[in-house]
Design a protein around this motif. Structure first.
Motif, PDB file in Angstrom:
ATOM      1  N   ARG A 135      -1.554   3.563  -7.316  1.00 25.98           N
ATOM      2  CA  ARG A 135      -0.474   3.570  -7.448  1.00 25.98           C
ATOM      3  C   ARG A 135       0.263   4.334  -6.047  1.00 25.98           C
ATOM      4  NH1 ARG A 135       2.079   1.567 -12.144  1.00 25.98           N
ATOM      5  NH2 ARG A 135       0.782   1.088 -13.925  1.00 25.98           N
ATOM      6  N   LEU A 136      -0.372   5.316  -6.045  1.00 24.19           N
ATOM      7  CA  LEU A 136       0.441   6.348  -4.878  1.00 24.19           C
ATOM      8  C   LEU A 136      -0.073   5.623  -3.392  1.00 24.19           C
ATOM      9  CD1 LEU A 136      -0.213  10.024  -4.474  1.00 24.19           C
ATOM     10  CD2 LEU A 136      -0.947   8.494  -2.463  1.00 24.19           C
ATOM     11  N   GLN A 137      -1.271   5.141  -3.323  1.00 25.79           N
ATOM     12  CA  GLN A 137      -1.575   4.483  -2.126  1.00 25.79           C
ATOM     13  C   GLN A 137      -1.013   3.203  -1.850  1.00 25.79           C
ATOM     14  OE1 GLN A 137      -6.310   5.510  -1.279  1.00 25.79           O
ATOM     15  NE2 GLN A 137      -5.948   3.840  -2.586  1.00 25.79           N
ATOM     16  N   ALA A 138      -0.346   2.387  -2.828  1.00 26.32           N
ATOM     17  CA  ALA A 138       0.459   1.294  -2.595  1.00 26.32           C
ATOM     18  C   ALA A 138       1.622   1.567  -2.043  1.00 26.32           C
ATOM     19  CB  ALA A 138       0.210   0.275  -4.015  1.00 26.32           C
ATOM     20  N   ALA A 139       2.274   2.641  -2.583  1.00 26.14           N
ATOM     21  CA  ALA A 139       3.606   3.101  -2.671  1.00 26.14           C
ATOM     22  C   ALA A 139       3.677   3.620  -1.026  1.00 26.14           C
ATOM     23  CB  ALA A 139       4.204   3.964  -3.570  1.00 26.14           C
ATOM     24  N   PHE A 140       2.510   4.320  -0.896  1.00 26.89           N
ATOM     25  CA  PHE A 140       2.544   5.101   0.484  1.00 26.89           C
ATOM     26  C   PHE A 140       2.661   4.044   1.554  1.00 26.89           C
ATOM     27  CE2 PHE A 140      -0.495   6.364   3.813  1.00 26.89           C
ATOM     28  CZ  PHE A 140      -0.112   7.506   4.383  1.00 26.89           C
ATOM     29  N   LEU A 141       1.694   2.897   1.510  1.00 33.88           N
ATOM     30  CA  LEU A 141       1.716   2.091   2.412  1.00 33.88           C
ATOM     31  C   LEU A 141       3.140   1.185   2.223  1.00 33.88           C
ATOM     32  CD1 LEU A 141       0.157   0.576   4.667  1.00 33.88           C
ATOM     33  CD2 LEU A 141      -0.872  -1.205   2.627  1.00 33.88           C
ATOM     34  N   GLU A 142       3.580   0.944   1.428  1.00 34.01           N
ATOM     35  CA  GLU A 142       4.700   0.122   1.500  1.00 34.01           C
ATOM     36  C   GLU A 142       5.806   0.716   2.308  1.00 34.01           C
ATOM     37  OE1 GLU A 142       7.428  -2.376  -1.960  1.00 34.01           O
ATOM     38  OE2 GLU A 142       6.784  -0.283  -2.489  1.00 34.01           O
ATOM     39  N   ARG A 143       5.986   2.157   2.036  1.00 35.44           N
ATOM     40  CA  ARG A 143       7.043   2.856   2.671  1.00 35.44           C
ATOM     41  C   ARG A 143       6.671   3.041   4.281  1.00 35.44           C
ATOM     42  NH1 ARG A 143      10.437   3.745   5.151  1.00 35.44           N
ATOM     43  NH2 ARG A 143      11.608   5.564   5.344  1.00 35.44           N
ATOM     44  N   LEU A 144       5.478   3.207   4.604  1.00 32.18           N
ATOM     45  CA  LEU A 144       4.901   3.094   5.857  1.00 32.18           C
ATOM     46  C   LEU A 144       5.484   1.890   6.669  1.00 32.18           C
ATOM     47  CD1 LEU A 144       1.585   4.812   5.916  1.00 32.18           C
ATOM     48  CD2 LEU A 144       3.776   5.690   6.824  1.00 32.18           C
ATOM     49  N   ARG A 145       5.079   0.650   6.004  1.00 26.43           N
ATOM     50  CA  ARG A 145       5.394  -0.630   6.555  1.00 26.43           C
ATOM     51  C   ARG A 145       6.742  -0.873   6.625  1.00 26.43           C
ATOM     52  NH1 ARG A 145       0.543  -4.287   3.924  1.00 26.43           N
ATOM     53  NH2 ARG A 145      -1.198  -3.636   5.367  1.00 26.43           N
ATOM     54  N   ALA A 146       7.673  -0.361   5.971  1.00 26.49           N
ATOM     55  CA  ALA A 146       8.962  -0.477   5.997  1.00 26.49           C
ATOM     56  C   ALA A 146       9.560   0.097   7.423  1.00 26.49           C
ATOM     57  CB  ALA A 146       9.761   0.102   5.092  1.00 26.49           C
ATOM     58  N   ASP A 147       8.886   0.945   7.858  1.00 29.77           N
ATOM     59  CA  ASP A 147       9.078   1.358   9.200  1.00 29.77           C
ATOM     60  C   ASP A 147       8.320   0.846  10.362  1.00 29.77           C
ATOM     61  OD1 ASP A 147      10.949   4.354   9.458  1.00 29.77           O
ATOM     62  OD2 ASP A 147      11.036   3.083   7.891  1.00 29.77           O
ATOM     63  N   GLY A 148       7.461  -0.166  10.231  1.00 26.18           N
ATOM     64  CA  GLY A 148       6.418  -0.631  11.081  1.00 26.18           C
ATOM     65  C   GLY A 148       5.326  -0.052  11.180  1.00 26.18           C
ATOM     66  N   LEU A 149       4.848   0.821  10.168  1.00 29.01           N
ATOM     67  CA  LEU A 149       3.448   1.671  10.382  1.00 29.01           C
ATOM     68  C   LEU A 149       2.483   1.097   9.545  1.00 29.01           C
ATOM     69  CD1 LEU A 149       5.204   5.396  10.476  1.00 29.01           C
ATOM     70  CD2 LEU A 149       4.712   3.846  12.512  1.00 29.01           C
ATOM     71  N   GLU A 150       1.195   1.733   9.774  1.00 31.60           N
ATOM     72  CA  GLU A 150       0.152   1.232   8.914  1.00 31.60           C
ATOM     73  C   GLU A 150      -0.501   2.375   8.455  1.00 31.60           C
ATOM     74  OE1 GLU A 150      -1.593  -1.176   6.814  1.00 31.60           O
ATOM     75  OE2 GLU A 150      -0.987  -2.500   8.669  1.00 31.60           O
ATOM     76  N   GLY A 151      -1.470   1.991   7.268  1.00 35.41           N
ATOM     77  CA  GLY A 151      -2.035   3.000   6.763  1.00 35.41           C
ATOM     78  C   GLY A 151      -3.729   2.688   6.307  1.00 35.41           C
ATOM     79  N   VAL A 152      -4.467   3.524   5.905  1.00 38.03           N
ATOM     80  CA  VAL A 152      -6.017   3.645   5.681  1.00 38.03           C
ATOM     81  C   VAL A 152      -6.014   4.052   4.355  1.00 38.03           C
ATOM     82  CG1 VAL A 152      -8.061   4.040   6.391  1.00 38.03           C
ATOM     83  CG2 VAL A 152      -6.332   4.024   7.969  1.00 38.03           C
ATOM     84  N   ALA A 153      -6.623   3.183   3.353  1.00 36.55           N
ATOM     85  CA  ALA A 153      -6.744   3.674   1.973  1.00 36.55           C
ATOM     86  C   ALA A 153      -8.275   4.226   1.806  1.00 36.55           C
ATOM     87  CB  ALA A 153      -6.679   2.300   1.141  1.00 36.55           C
TER      88      ALA A 153
END
Length: 253
Positions: A135-153
């Motif tokens: 749940r944390l990782q999914a929310a983390f990525l969703e918030r990053l992508r809202a600002d045009g950023l990307e994540g690594v799980a």
């Protein structure tokens, strides 16, 4: 193509810039506290490197994020911290138009896996932490992508999650959302398997068979840590987590 990635924690080490220029690592994981070096990497030293940023959070803090009852909120808050870090570092681009940092790590080695050195049991507490991490990782990525950023799980510890079914049953949200999945590989005295070696190298391939059977080939694997670690073969030795220059068992360059 050279496949030697760099993990940069100390950005002031001697000859670091020379090494970056010479090796041109395809992947760089960096503790994101040196804006000047990040600009140099993107503009001159290794412009095409896929750069992963890490904001350090110690293990007790990570455990608190997973057990506090609001993993989605913790994930969004961590993403916000990255977005606002160092006056917008996360959104700065180099001369070639690429972000200084291509993707940001979520947590680091946050949970033990079924193949961990420690005794592992699929009890309620373990499964609850897996669900919280998902749940944390999914929310983390969703918030990053809202600002045009990307994540690594993920970024799981070496040798913890190694089989086809080790992640697909526990992290459905992360696998549905992420493109980049991070894994760690350590071994001693080599990374590649041989008679006298204990290693976690290439275990991710079996794991990814299970992932791809369910999700296709949409994910990209990034080895976010790799190296020679004597502790991987001798986990209970008093020498602890030492590397290839350890005087008691040095390994030639």
């Amino acid at each position: 193509m050279n496949k030697l990635g760099f993990y940069i924690e100390n950005t002031t080490v001697q000859f670091l810039r020379d090494a970056l220029t010479k090796v041109q690592p395809p992947v760089i994981l960096i503790h994101a506290a040196d804006r000047g070096l990040l600009r140099e990497i993107r503009n001159t030293l290794s412009p095409d490197a896929f750069v992963i940023g890490r904001l350090f959070i110690d293990l007790p803090q990570q455990q608190g994020m997973l057990t506090g009852g609001n993993p989605e909120g913790e994930g969004r808050a961590f993403a916000e911290r990255i977005i606002n870090f160092d006056f917008g570092l996360a959104k700065e681009k180099g001369n070639n138009g690429r972000l200084l940092i291509d993707a940001w790590m979520s947590l680091n080695e946050p949970v033990p896996g079924p193949a961990a050195f420690v005794d592992w049991k699929p009890d309620a507490d373990t499964l609850a932490r897996y669900d919280a991490l998902d749940r944390l990782q999914a929310a983390f990525l969703e918030r990053l992508r809202a600002d045009g950023l990307e994540g690594v799980a993920f970024n799981f510890a070496a040798g913890n999650f190694v089989a086809k079914d080790h992640v697909v049953n526990h992290f459905p949200r992360s696998l549905a959302a992420y493109t980049y999945l991070g894994f760690h590989e350590y071994g001693w005295p080599t990374l590649m398997p041989r008679a006298d070696t204990s290693t976690a190298a290439l275990f991710y391939r079996a794991l990814m068979e299970g992932v791809r059977a369910k999700h296709g080939a949409r994910h990209k694997v990034v080895i976010t840590e790799a190296g020679l670690a004597r502790m991987y073969r001798h986990p209970n030795d008093p020498a602890g987590d030492v590397g290839w220059l350890y005087p008691g068992e040095p390994i030639s360059e």
